[in-house]
Design a protein around this motif. Sequence first.
Motif: not given
Length: 398
Positions: A196-200, A247-251, A253-258, A330-333
Amino acid sequence: MKVAIMGYGTIGSGVAKVLDTNSDIIKERLGEPLELKYILDLRDFPGDPHEECFVKDYKEIAKDKEVKVVVETMGGVEPAFTFVKAMLEAGKSVTTSNKALVADKGAELMKIAKNNNVNFVFEAAVGGGIPIIRTLTACLTGDVIEEMSAICNGTTNYMLTNMEQFGSDYDEILAEAQSLGYAEKDPTADVEGYDSCRKIAILTSLVSGKNVDFNEIPTEGISKITATDFKYAKSMGYSIKLVARSTKVGDTYTCRVAPFLVKPSQMIYHVAGVMNAVSVRGNMLGESMYYGAGAGALPTASAVVGDMVFLARNVDKHVRIGWSAEKLELADANEQKFRYFVRTSALQSNIENEFENVEYANLDLDNETGFITQEMTEHEFNERKAALGGIISAIRFY
């Protein structure tokens, strides 16, 4: 138009079947038939309908100027990367279902394709038969994509659905999924969330136009989810899904799989079994969801053949997708905010001392308490969790 397939496993043989079964409609829609000339595989397939097409050296395909479109369904990064690179440099367009290759080498291969006036596409690499890649790169190019949430691994979704419906424990349902062929003998890539991580990462690279390093995405799988977690979730009116989010954060994105607690009013709550879905929120369109079979020979092969038709329509013409080699920071998760459901053996007085205003979600179980926190950053939660101690599990609310 002459085409070739590299790798004749489940997906590759499915592509051949789609080309055979739907040859008339493909010819009608494209204006000419797609004729399979080569199949690259080290194994022998005596009696196969395409027995005369098999070759064992990829250079045979690369040097044949008749072949304009090549399919890669081998899996893994090497030798797939070497073979695909050779095809692009030989002036052939390539489509792949290989998410490991796309996540690791996608930007590089697209640059090679551009330099050789051909195309590298990969609809089947995310979501199997769901048409999500072209949706993002063609249909939604007028939108700023603000959020994407994907249930994009059929193995884990099947396991979680059955844990919820039948109260099964993780080990029990994993063994069942393996016996049914839904889970690999080594299920790590699926159950720990790496697939899932690779896909996102791929989806975020496409919408941002920059290269996302999947190694930088915080990733948790489902191996620690238990039947008891589902009992709590049910008591609160929620389900548990493994979600890949961007999720878009400013310019950026921040990403997470969980694993996330999801409620019925949210679209992805209703995605069950081996099905996949991608929810996309654009700043103009709002939320839309793309749902379907995320794996399997024919659904995935359907997406591959769709790519083949696209490539055949664009021979000797590079179609810009917009995924550069420039790295996306990436933005700080740890700055993401969530509410959390926590199970702990700590005393109630200590819970309230560390987390202040909480809601309790007790099942009257011995030696543990379940509670819901207020919204807070990941960083703050981790500090408070460490101070509390006795943590059995913690799951974010979607």
